[in-house]
Design an enzyme around this catalytic site. Structure first.
Site, mmCIF file in Angstrom:
data_model
loop_
_atom_site.group_PDB
_atom_site.id
_atom_site.type_symbol
_atom_site.label_atom_id
_atom_site.label_comp_id
_atom_site.label_asym_id
_atom_site.label_seq_id
_atom_site.Cartn_x
_atom_site.Cartn_y
_atom_site.Cartn_z
ATOM 1 N N GLU A 779 54.255 -34.185 18.892
ATOM 2 C CA GLU A 779 53.560 -32.877 18.362
ATOM 3 C C GLU A 779 53.196 -31.533 18.728
ATOM 4 O O GLU A 779 52.548 -32.743 20.237
ATOM 5 C CB GLU A 779 51.870 -34.117 17.800
ATOM 6 C CG GLU A 779 51.610 -33.793 16.551
ATOM 7 C CD GLU A 779 50.794 -32.529 17.133
ATOM 8 O OE1 GLU A 779 50.443 -31.344 16.493
ATOM 9 O OE2 GLU A 779 49.287 -32.723 16.942
ATOM 10 N N CYS A 813 45.862 -27.359 17.851
ATOM 11 C CA CYS A 813 46.892 -26.918 17.597
ATOM 12 C C CYS A 813 46.877 -26.358 15.684
ATOM 13 O O CYS A 813 47.334 -25.778 15.184
ATOM 14 C CB CYS A 813 48.357 -28.134 17.649
ATOM 15 S SG CYS A 813 47.603 -29.760 17.459
#
Ligand SMILES: Cc1cc2nc3c(=O)[nH]c(=O)nc-3n(C[C@H](O)[C@H](O)[C@H](O)COP(=O)(O)OP(=O)(O)OC[C@H]3O[C@@H](n4cnc5c(N)ncnc54)[C@H](O)[C@@H]3O)c2cc1C
Length: 1023
Positions: A779, A813
């Protein structure tokens, strides 16, 4: 807690609010309620609008709308965005979108024909203008004017009808100090200019005479949330100081000019803080004897009786009376929906009769304490008002000591009836611009269209007088949902997210502060983070210190630097533990995860407080991280049981079972930004599917990593199945990834490291001693955009963009790093955004009032600073917050916003991971989507728009794994919003979603031929 108090049965409310009236006295009062109520009702009905009056048609239109829930929602949404639409083409477009052919069919024939005609031909623009004007005129029914002069004139009109007034400037929950200053300045002008004029108005004894002399002629109501952009229950001290700095001058002015100030009540989350601020200022020496101030108590709150009891005791200590305006409460739907979504106890009564009964008990209590709590009954319910009048009579109260209050534009016939009966009526009159007033307007529309509304029952539905005036009592059939928590659980497929801490609850604030104090106290002897392999702790040869990002003089932990040899040993030990951990079975492994979740719940605030010091996470964000870690454990436990149940497809003569096996040794390499949640999520997923794990926490958050390691071991993970490998990624990472026994790498972090891991894993898989093709779940980052459409609610958009861009200093993120604004609203939005950003509180993470804390370390700070230089060279600085002396103490960089940035340049393309936001101007909505998609990433994206068609378009075209419409783009919840992106944002299925665990397993199918010489047992499962 008071709100856990169960509702008393009908007639037993005195248990919550004691009264001196016995049962016989209450019966006598009830007799008078009926007599007074009938009189008021008859007079009101006689003065109702007739078919010739526009009000009559407005009410009828409301009834048409109400006939259909879908139509009601569409029309409310249309009304809500109307003030933003200043050109006919935009109005026309929205009309078409909200009132499609199907909705039009639901309208009365006359209106339908008119709207259809208006849609076609050259008349469309004129028709659009006319519709907008008609809708805004409706809105103005409830708003007394745009300017103070108009409001003043409207107030004078009320006086001519022998009614008092209280003026309220529309607007709530400001986004910047500039807006709070403007709000305070507008009140200051009103308080300076209106009283001298009011002094010249002819006297009116019904309105002006109070129990102890004349009452102020000018009365204003204000909302404290409009006096501070950082109004937040998490930080009572800071909020109080800032609010008082703006409120005190207004009280002084009111006192000097002979006006009255009343403090409104807003959401439950801010109620205790509002009460506390009111009490603080009213106790200050200069105001302690001032009787012309007041506060609202909302009787739909379960806590209302408790709050009133405290107010009475406090007011007695103060000495001078205050006004208490009793209302039922305007945010019932919001409070109910919000609490259920958050998994918190619903703070409002769930049945209407309970609110009515609470209102009556509160009325009696306030009237019995009228010497210190002057009663003002804010209601349009004639039963509630008649009850108040009857109680006042029974107590022999001076009528001048009591007042009835109603809202402007509502219940006009009732106002006349109340005045005619000889009671003072004060009208609450909002004034100001429509755009900030839409929230108020929608509340009124909701209230007027509610099935529970007295006004609607009495004057539109014409319910019988006996029913309207009946004492509050439970209906024959209960109307409240049986169990709100069960409803929320069933919406989540049986899974309920761990509720975030409600910081409106003082006990939670205190407990969190105590945990912060405990975490701070270990500062003198920082904990050591050892290497632990196969249950054995080893002291590495090298250690490095982890410093508090808010104060880098402070050492938070001493981290052992594992070596490549440790890494190899850890993988080999884990490999040896695989058979036993696999054989333990899914039920046992799921039980271990549930046990870990239970331990985390007991250490919830301590785990969060650790993050405050270890990575500089502000309180609320740190609490959310722990809640998410708990969710991962509970959710993956459940999902593993589902996944590991064999899937059978048997036919006569053949049995097939598909099951899942663990992949093998899993290496988990985690980031520091969600130090517990992400490390825990990846580790829990690997463990519950039977894979032994080598856990490598980030260098910056190794202490949190150690605490998670300890919890998992305590919960029952065997020593061999979990290793802790603190240290530097570049030292141990390659050894872990390339080891031939490593079957799986779960990584969350930067794009560069993720790609390097992917490459290394692929190369190692092709090596001569390789036994498995390594699976990488990565990720990675994002360059996430929010699009702001030209019809967006700019208040909400500013709040959402600021939260997304600067929450945890932009180090997520999912953070918003680009905002793309349509040309038409670009300049207005940027101006408001800039002011909002300048008003953000930057400070150390342990201060509850901090919205923006420090960056995680020196390297991060220097990298962000280098982007600031790029921004200054290539863009226009819109906001640049200077952190002052904080820069010496910690790794602080203030929030920055740049406009006119090149979308193809570094600020438009590179992940910065800091409090830096770039603004782009889009020609139109399609251009905005094109800009949003114009990077290599596809993680999160958001849109603020009130156009259903554009929201649909965005849903289809935006390249992002998580798309958020009309809300912030961070804070995904396990199960509700499975999280993860594609393109350069990562490979793998979404964390916290139903497919995540599959990646940690190998599916295997066993087929058995059950046919023996023509004989087969019956199939257990037909396809
Ligand atoms: C002068 C004035 C000032 C006001 N100031 C404020 C303020 O500061 N803050 C604020 O929040 N409101 C304020 N209000 C608004 C007020 O809360 C609403 O107008 C009022 O709740 C409507 O109640 P009612 O007695 O007029 O009508 P009713 O029709 O008797 O009661 C409607 C109310 O009942 C409650 N209710 C509805 N359904 C349910 C249910 N299923 N279960 C439990 N309760 C239910 C809700 O509160 C709803 O508003 C003010 C009103 C006035 C007149």
């Amino acid at each position: 807690m008071a709100f856990s108090t169960p509702a008393p049965r009908a007639g037993e409310w005195s248990a919550l609010l004691p009264t001196r009236f016995d049962a016989a006295a209450r019966d006598r009062i009830e007799g008078r309620v009926q007599a007074i109520g009938r009189d008021l009702l008859e007079k009101s009905l006689a003065a109702q609008p007739t078919v010739l009056s526009p009000d009559y048609w407005a009410e009828q239109a409301g009834e048409w709308v109400l006939a259909d829930d879908d139509l009601k929602v569409r029309l409310f949404r249309l009304v809500d965005c109307m003030p933003m639409l200043d050109d006919p083409a935009a109005v026309d477009r929205h009309l078409r979108e909200y009132l499609d052919d199907e909705s039009l069919e639901k309208l009365p024939a006359m209106l339908r024909t008119a709207l259809k005609a208006a849609r076609s031909g050259i008349l469309a623009p004129f028709a659009a203008r006319a519709v907008r004007a008609a809708m805004l005129a409706q809105a103005k029914r409830f708003i007394a004017g745009t300017t103070p002069a108009e409001a003043g004139k409207a107030a004078l009109r009320e006086r001519r009808r022998h009614r008092g007034f209280t003026l309220d400037l529309l607007g709530e929950a400001v986004t910047s100090d500039a807006e709070a200053d403007a709000y305070a300045a507008a009140y200051a002008r009103l308080l300076a200019e209106l009283p001298p004029e009011a002094a010249r108005w002819p006297a009116d004894p019904l309105v002006d005479d109070g129990p102890a002399g004349p009452l102020p002629r000018v009365n204003v109501s204000l909302k404290l949330s409009a006096l501070d952009p950082r109004f937040d229950c998490i930080d009572p001290a800071g909020t109080t100081a800032r609010v008082l700095a703006r409120l005190r001058p207004l009280w002084r002015l009111a006192r000097d000019r002979g006006a009255q100030v009343h403090v409104d009540m807003e959401s439950h989350a801010t109620k205790d803080l509002t009460l506390a601020i009111f009490k603080t200022i009213a106790m200050e020496e200069e105001f302690r004897d001032w009787p012309h101030c007041g506060i609202v108590v909302q009787c739909y709150l379960r806590e209302a009786p408790h709050d009133l009891g405290h107010l009475a005791t406090w007011a007695q200590q103060r000495g001078a009376p205050i006004w208490v305006r009793l209302v039922k409460g305007a945010y019932w739907d919001y409070e109910t929906v919000h609490a259920r979504a958050a998994g918190w106890p619903v703070p409002v009564w769930q049945e209407k009769w309970q609110t009515d009964a609470c209102y009556e008990a509160a009325t009696t209590f306030v009237m019995e304490h009228a010497a210190v709590l002057r009663p003002a009954l804010g209601s349009h319910n004639l039963r509630s008002l008649a009850h108040g009048m009857a109680v006042a009579e029974a107590l022999g109260l001076d009528r001048r000591a009591v007042e009835m209050q109603m809202l402007y534009g509502m219940g006009d016939a009732e106002k006349e009836a109340v005045t005619a009966a000889g009671w003072r009526m004060r009208v609450y009159m909002p004034y100001g611009e429509l755009v900030p007033g839409m929230a108020y307007l929608v509340r009124r529309l909701l209230e007027n269209s509610s099935n529970d509304s007295f006004l609607r029952a009495g004057f539109v539905k014409h319910v019988a007088a006996e029913q309207l005036l009946a004492a509050p009592a439970p209906p024959a059939r209960p109307t409240a949902p049986a169990d709100p928590a069960a409803e929320t659980a069933s919406a989540g497929g049986g899974f309920m997210n761990e509720p975030l801490a409600d910081f409106a609850v003082a006990a939670n604030r205190e407990a969190f502060a105590a945990a912060v104090a405990r975490a701070r106290a270990v500062g003198a002897a920082p904990p050591l983070i050892p290497v632990v392999i196969g249950g054995e702790r080893t002291e590495p040869a090298e250690w490095f210190d982890r410093h508090d990002p808010s104060d880098h003089a402070r050492v938070v932990a001493r981290v052992g630097a594992a070596t490549a040899a440790d890494a190899r040993r850890a993988v080999e030990t884990a490999r040896a533990a695989l058979p036993a951990w696999q054989a333990a079975g899914v039920a046992r492994r799921a039980a271990v995860l549930r046990a870990a979740a239970a331990i985390m719940r007991t250490r919830r605030f301590d785990l969060a407080a650790l993050q405050v010091f270890e990575v500089g996470k502000p309180w609320r964000e740190a609490d959310a991280d722990v809640a998410e870690a708990i969710d991962f454990c509970a959710y993956y436990a459940r999902e593993a049981e589902r996944l590991f149940a064999p899937r059978r497809v048997d036919v006569p003569g053949e049995e097939n079972a598909t099951t899942h096996l663990p992949r093998g040794v899993a290496v988990v390499i985690a980031p520091w930004n969600f130090p517990l949640a992400i490390l825990c999520g990846m580790t829990a997923a690997a463990l519950v599917t039977g894979n032994p794990v080598v856990m490598k926490p980030a260098e910056q958050s190794s202490l949190t990593g150690l605490r998670l390691f300890e919890i998992l071991r305590e919960a029952g993970v065997p020593p061999g199945a979990l290793a802790l490998l603190p240290g530097r990624g570049e030292e141990v990472g390659p050894a872990l990834v390339s080891h031939p026994d490593t079957a799986l790498v779960a990584f969350t972090g930067s794009r560069a490291v993720g790609l390097a891991i992917n490459r290394l894993a692929a190369e190692a898989s092709a090596g001569p001693d390789s036994r498995v093709i390594k699976r990488v779940i990565a990720e990675l980052g994002g360059k996430n955009a929010i699009v702001v459409d030209d019809d967006a609610d700019l208040d909400e958009a500013v709040v959402g963009v600021v939260g997304g861009a600067f929450g945890f200093q932009g180090q997520k993120c999912s953070a918003c790093s680009r905002v793309i604004v349509l040309d038409h609203v670009h300049d207005a939005f940027v101006a408001r955004l800039a002011e909002a950003v300048k008003s953000l509180g930057v400070g150390p993470a342990d201060d509850p009032g901090t919205r923006v804390g420090p960056l995680v370390d020196e390297e991060a700070r220097d990298r962000v600073r280098s982007f600031l230089e790029v921004g200054k060279r290539t863009g226009r600085v819109v906001a640049a917050v200077d952190v002052g002396p904080l820069a010496e103490r910690g790794w602080f960089v203030g929030p920055h916003v740049f406009a006119d940035v090149d979308p193809a340049g570094p600020l438009g393309q590179e992940e910065i991971f800091g409090p830096v936001l770039a603004v782009f101007r889009a020609r139109d909505f399609e251009h905005a989507i094109e800009l949003a998609n114009g990077t290599a990433y596809a993680l999160t994206a958001g849109v603020y728009s009130r156009s259903p068609a554009r929201l649909r378009l965005a849903t289809e075209r935006l390249a992002a794994g998580n798309i958020y419409l009309n809300r912030g783009i961070t804070g995904a919840l396990v199960n509700r919003q499975p999280f993860g992106g594609y393109r350069m944002s990562g490979i793998g299925s979404k964390a916290g979603g139903p497919e995540y665990l599959l990646q940690f397993t190998v599916p295997r199918t066993v087929t058995e031929n059950t046919m023996r010489r023509g004989f087969a047992p019956p199939a257990t499962d037909e396809p």
